[in-house]
Design a protein around this motif. Structure first.
Motif, PDB file in Angstrom:
ATOM      1  N   LEU A   1       3.703 -11.613   3.306  1.00 24.34           N
ATOM      2  CA  LEU A   1       3.368 -10.272   3.494  1.00 24.34           C
ATOM      3  C   LEU A   1       3.006 -10.180   5.048  1.00 24.34           C
ATOM      4  CD1 LEU A   1       2.266  -7.214   3.112  1.00 24.34           C
ATOM      5  CD2 LEU A   1       0.283  -8.364   1.937  1.00 24.34           C
ATOM      6  N   GLU A   2       3.564  -9.146   5.521  1.00 25.43           N
ATOM      7  CA  GLU A   2       2.914  -9.154   7.193  1.00 25.43           C
ATOM      8  C   GLU A   2       2.827  -7.892   7.330  1.00 25.43           C
ATOM      9  OE1 GLU A   2       6.470 -10.610   9.425  1.00 25.43           O
ATOM     10  OE2 GLU A   2       6.386 -12.790   8.392  1.00 25.43           O
ATOM     11  N   PHE A   3       1.523  -7.379   7.758  1.00 25.53           N
ATOM     12  CA  PHE A   3       0.863  -6.308   8.220  1.00 25.53           C
ATOM     13  C   PHE A   3       1.052  -6.230   9.753  1.00 25.53           C
ATOM     14  CE2 PHE A   3      -2.146  -6.795   4.545  1.00 25.53           C
ATOM     15  CZ  PHE A   3      -1.914  -5.665   4.083  1.00 25.53           C
ATOM     16  N   PHE A   4       1.430  -5.295  10.185  1.00 25.88           N
ATOM     17  CA  PHE A   4       1.553  -4.675  11.558  1.00 25.88           C
ATOM     18  C   PHE A   4       0.681  -3.599  12.019  1.00 25.88           C
ATOM     19  CE2 PHE A   4       5.331  -6.271   9.550  1.00 25.88           C
ATOM     20  CZ  PHE A   4       5.919  -7.072  10.336  1.00 25.88           C
TER      21      PHE A   4
ATOM     22  N   ASP B   1      -8.652  -5.808   6.807  1.00 25.97           N
ATOM     23  CA  ASP B   1      -9.179  -7.194   7.020  1.00 25.97           C
ATOM     24  C   ASP B   1     -10.839  -7.218   7.949  1.00 25.97           C
ATOM     25  OD1 ASP B   1      -9.236  -6.566   9.823  1.00 25.97           O
ATOM     26  OD2 ASP B   1      -7.176  -7.601   9.881  1.00 25.97           O
ATOM     27  N   ASN B   2     -11.236  -8.240   8.053  1.00 25.17           N
ATOM     28  CA  ASN B   2     -12.420  -8.376   8.794  1.00 25.17           C
ATOM     29  C   ASN B   2     -12.420  -8.258  10.297  1.00 25.17           C
ATOM     30  OD1 ASN B   2     -11.577 -10.826   8.928  1.00 25.17           O
ATOM     31  ND2 ASN B   2     -13.001 -11.684   7.369  1.00 25.17           N
ATOM     32  N   LYS B   3     -11.358  -7.988  10.889  1.00 27.43           N
ATOM     33  CA  LYS B   3     -10.973  -8.345  12.356  1.00 27.43           C
ATOM     34  C   LYS B   3     -11.086  -6.680  12.925  1.00 27.43           C
ATOM     35  CE  LYS B   3      -9.621 -12.582  11.907  1.00 27.43           C
ATOM     36  NZ  LYS B   3     -10.108 -13.753  12.648  1.00 27.43           N
ATOM     37  N   GLY B   4     -11.301  -5.784  12.204  1.00 23.69           N
ATOM     38  CA  GLY B   4     -11.216  -4.584  12.891  1.00 23.69           C
ATOM     39  C   GLY B   4      -9.780  -3.888  13.331  1.00 23.69           C
ATOM     40  N   MET B   5      -8.639  -4.640  12.432  1.00 29.63           N
ATOM     41  CA  MET B   5      -7.356  -4.418  13.089  1.00 29.63           C
ATOM     42  C   MET B   5      -6.960  -2.839  12.184  1.00 29.63           C
ATOM     43  SD  MET B   5      -4.409  -6.816  13.344  1.00 29.63           S
ATOM     44  CE  MET B   5      -2.855  -6.213  13.645  1.00 29.63           C
ATOM     45  N   LYS B   6      -6.239  -2.194  12.946  1.00 24.52           N
ATOM     46  CA  LYS B   6      -5.675  -0.909  12.301  1.00 24.52           C
ATOM     47  C   LYS B   6      -4.418  -1.282  12.129  1.00 24.52           C
ATOM     48  CE  LYS B   6      -5.329   3.826  13.248  1.00 24.52           C
ATOM     49  NZ  LYS B   6      -5.243   3.924  11.689  1.00 24.52           N
ATOM     50  N   TYR B   7      -3.926  -1.134  10.861  1.00 24.16           N
ATOM     51  CA  TYR B   7      -2.627  -1.202  10.447  1.00 24.16           C
ATOM     52  C   TYR B   7      -2.048   0.004  10.381  1.00 24.16           C
ATOM     53  CZ  TYR B   7      -4.343  -5.828   8.958  1.00 24.16           C
ATOM     54  OH  TYR B   7      -4.819  -7.065   9.240  1.00 24.16           O
ATOM     55  N   ASN B   8      -0.433  -0.072  10.761  1.00 24.54           N
ATOM     56  CA  ASN B   8       0.174   1.324  10.652  1.00 24.54           C
ATOM     57  C   ASN B   8       1.754   0.625   9.723  1.00 24.54           C
ATOM     58  OD1 ASN B   8       2.221   0.158  12.445  1.00 24.54           O
ATOM     59  ND2 ASN B   8       0.672   0.827  13.974  1.00 24.54           N
ATOM     60  N   LYS B   9       1.651  -0.466   9.254  1.00 21.30           N
ATOM     61  CA  LYS B   9       2.849  -0.935   8.863  1.00 21.30           C
ATOM     62  C   LYS B   9       2.737  -2.237   8.066  1.00 21.30           C
ATOM     63  CE  LYS B   9       6.619  -2.197  11.445  1.00 21.30           C
ATOM     64  NZ  LYS B   9       7.323  -2.092  12.490  1.00 21.30           N
ATOM     65  N   TYR B  10       3.733  -2.366   7.123  1.00 22.58           N
ATOM     66  CA  TYR B  10       3.551  -3.558   6.531  1.00 22.58           C
ATOM     67  C   TYR B  10       4.995  -3.932   5.690  1.00 22.58           C
ATOM     68  CZ  TYR B  10       2.731  -1.154   1.969  1.00 22.58           C
ATOM     69  OH  TYR B  10       2.934  -0.563   0.871  1.00 22.58           O
ATOM     70  N   ASN B  11       5.110  -5.267   5.527  1.00 23.72           N
ATOM     71  CA  ASN B  11       6.343  -5.624   4.861  1.00 23.72           C
ATOM     72  C   ASN B  11       5.867  -6.840   3.973  1.00 23.72           C
ATOM     73  OD1 ASN B  11       9.423  -5.851   4.237  1.00 23.72           O
ATOM     74  ND2 ASN B  11       9.282  -7.354   5.399  1.00 23.72           N
ATOM     75  N   LEU B  12       6.375  -6.550   2.636  1.00 22.03           N
ATOM     76  CA  LEU B  12       5.812  -7.779   1.873  1.00 22.03           C
ATOM     77  C   LEU B  12       7.321  -8.027   0.881  1.00 22.03           C
ATOM     78  CD1 LEU B  12       4.259  -9.237  -0.271  1.00 22.03           C
ATOM     79  CD2 LEU B  12       4.026  -7.003  -1.487  1.00 22.03           C
ATOM     80  N   GLU B  13       7.775  -9.351   0.911  1.00 26.09           N
ATOM     81  CA  GLU B  13       8.684  -9.934   0.313  1.00 26.09           C
ATOM     82  C   GLU B  13       8.176 -10.775  -0.816  1.00 26.09           C
ATOM     83  OE1 GLU B  13      11.521 -11.318   3.378  1.00 26.09           O
ATOM     84  OE2 GLU B  13      11.308  -9.335   4.379  1.00 26.09           O
ATOM     85  N   PHE B  14       8.940 -10.739  -2.073  1.00 26.83           N
ATOM     86  CA  PHE B  14       8.544 -11.339  -3.104  1.00 26.83           C
ATOM     87  C   PHE B  14       9.677 -12.293  -3.317  1.00 26.83           C
ATOM     88  CE2 PHE B  14       5.373  -8.246  -4.308  1.00 26.83           C
ATOM     89  CZ  PHE B  14       4.274  -8.966  -4.691  1.00 26.83           C
ATOM     90  N   PHE B  15       9.512 -13.705  -3.536  1.00 27.31           N
ATOM     91  CA  PHE B  15      10.813 -14.444  -3.894  1.00 27.31           C
ATOM     92  C   PHE B  15      10.426 -15.238  -5.299  1.00 27.31           C
ATOM     93  CE2 PHE B  15       9.608 -14.425   0.666  1.00 27.31           C
ATOM     94  CZ  PHE B  15      10.873 -14.257   1.094  1.00 27.31           C
ATOM     95  N   GLY B  16      11.812 -15.267  -5.928  1.00 29.05           N
ATOM     96  CA  GLY B  16      11.552 -15.992  -7.088  1.00 29.05           C
ATOM     97  C   GLY B  16      12.997 -16.118  -7.795  1.00 29.05           C
ATOM     98  N   LEU B  17      12.980 -15.622  -9.167  1.00 24.40           N
ATOM     99  CA  LEU B  17      14.354 -15.964  -9.848  1.00 24.40           C
ATOM    100  C   LEU B  17      14.354 -14.563 -10.487  1.00 24.40           C
ATOM    101  CD1 LEU B  17      14.429 -19.642 -10.866  1.00 24.40           C
ATOM    102  CD2 LEU B  17      15.488 -18.663  -9.050  1.00 24.40           C
ATOM    103  N   CYS B  18      15.673 -14.149 -10.448  1.00 22.06           N
ATOM    104  CA  CYS B  18      15.684 -12.796 -11.079  1.00 22.06           C
ATOM    105  C   CYS B  18      16.059 -13.137 -12.751  1.00 22.06           C
ATOM    106  CB  CYS B  18      16.799 -11.955 -10.585  1.00 22.06           C
ATOM    107  SG  CYS B  18      18.599 -12.625 -10.972  1.00 22.06           S
ATOM    108  N   LYS B  19      16.150 -12.024 -13.649  1.00 18.35           N
ATOM    109  CA  LYS B  19      16.343 -12.334 -15.010  1.00 18.35           C
ATOM    110  C   LYS B  19      17.627 -13.183 -15.138  1.00 18.35           C
ATOM    111  CE  LYS B  19      16.142  -8.340 -17.392  1.00 18.35           C
ATOM    112  NZ  LYS B  19      15.675  -7.276 -18.125  1.00 18.35           N
ATOM    113  N   LYS B  20      18.932 -12.855 -14.519  1.00 17.27           N
ATOM    114  CA  LYS B  20      20.018 -13.385 -14.676  1.00 17.27           C
ATOM    115  C   LYS B  20      20.024 -14.960 -14.411  1.00 17.27           C
ATOM    116  CE  LYS B  20      22.920  -9.698 -13.257  1.00 17.27           C
ATOM    117  NZ  LYS B  20      23.485  -9.011 -12.086  1.00 17.27           N
TER     118      LYS B  20
END
Lengths: 130, 130
Positions: free
Chosen positions: A120-123, B109-128
């Motif tokens: 996960l990357e927050f921007f 977070d605890n850094k006072g950062m202001k987020y305007n965007k994120y990207n999350l990628e999950f990895f694994g194995l699909c059902k097939k």
DNA sequence: TTAATTTTTGTTATAATATAACATAATGTA
DNA sequence: TACATTATGTTATATTATAACAAAAATTAA
């Protein structure tokens, strides 16, 4: 067979360098820096990086093609990473938030997929850059 | 000034192609496919991709350097993406999970950062592939 | 409806990121 | 020791992405 504990020479050199930086380093900047230690080819760097990522000593910041040391010794963390990235100064910080990790670890989609890893990357803008 | 509604010729050609695929396409494979339509240079592709990402019509899968169409018409989503990726067959699916989005959107977070965007990628194995 | 501005295009060249393929050396294991 | 595995060194090349410049098209403002 247990996970390897001792690093090879090249792996050590490159891990040292990455650990000395609190910010992500790019492969070719690493290459430049380790040339004085006899590491001359990109592949030598990439091989060490691959290994270090694999054993959780470093993480790749995918959106930046750069590598940062993991401060957390729990190897589990290699497969579950969260970063915050300042889009102005490019400062990167690894986030360890128990509640968030929990939430992500327990996430189930409706496709029956089995997850073993996430990134996960927050921007945004860090405090200095706001 | 409002967000542009009409796409240019190159942008349309490239968006069409990406939308016809339900899986991410790589820039140079896109280039190969659109040569018959008169788009000859990498830069023409990358410029269109940049624009399409910017307006939320497509997303970049960072860990794969590939681009996938966004099925969701809400433009907000351009800045908040979640994907699942099968590490065996490389199948990629965009995830829309309200609870998860909420959680990520509200994360502080605890850094006072202001987020305007994120990207999350999950990895694994699909059902097939399990 | 011209002039100014912005966006998009086209083009050549090149930068930046990453891997293939092969030979050899070092290390760990039976 | 023999075997297997992991790491190294090296050359070449593949893949991904941008710089720099000129010109055309679309948009906005006077």
């Amino acid at each position: 067979m247990q996970k390897q504990e001792t690093l090879s020479r090249n792996q050590k050199i490159i891990l040292d360098l990455i650990e000395k930086s609190d910010q992500p380093l790019k492969a070719y900047s690493i290459l430049f820096d380790v040339k004085k230690k006899g590491i001359n080819a990109p592949l030598q760097v990439y091989r060490a990086l691959d290994k270090l990522v694999e054993i959780g000593k470093i993480h790749k910041i995918e959106s930046r093609n750069a590598f940062i040391a993991c401060k957390n010794s729990k190897c589990q963390i290699a497969k579950a990473t969260v970063f915050s990235i300042c889009e102005s100064c490019e400062d990167v910080t690894e986030i360890h938030d128990h509640k968030l990790s929990e939430h992500l670890r327990n996430f189930k989609d409706n496709k029956g997929m089995k997850y073993n890893k996430y990134n996960l990357e927050f921007f945004g803008l860090c405090k200095k850059c706001i």
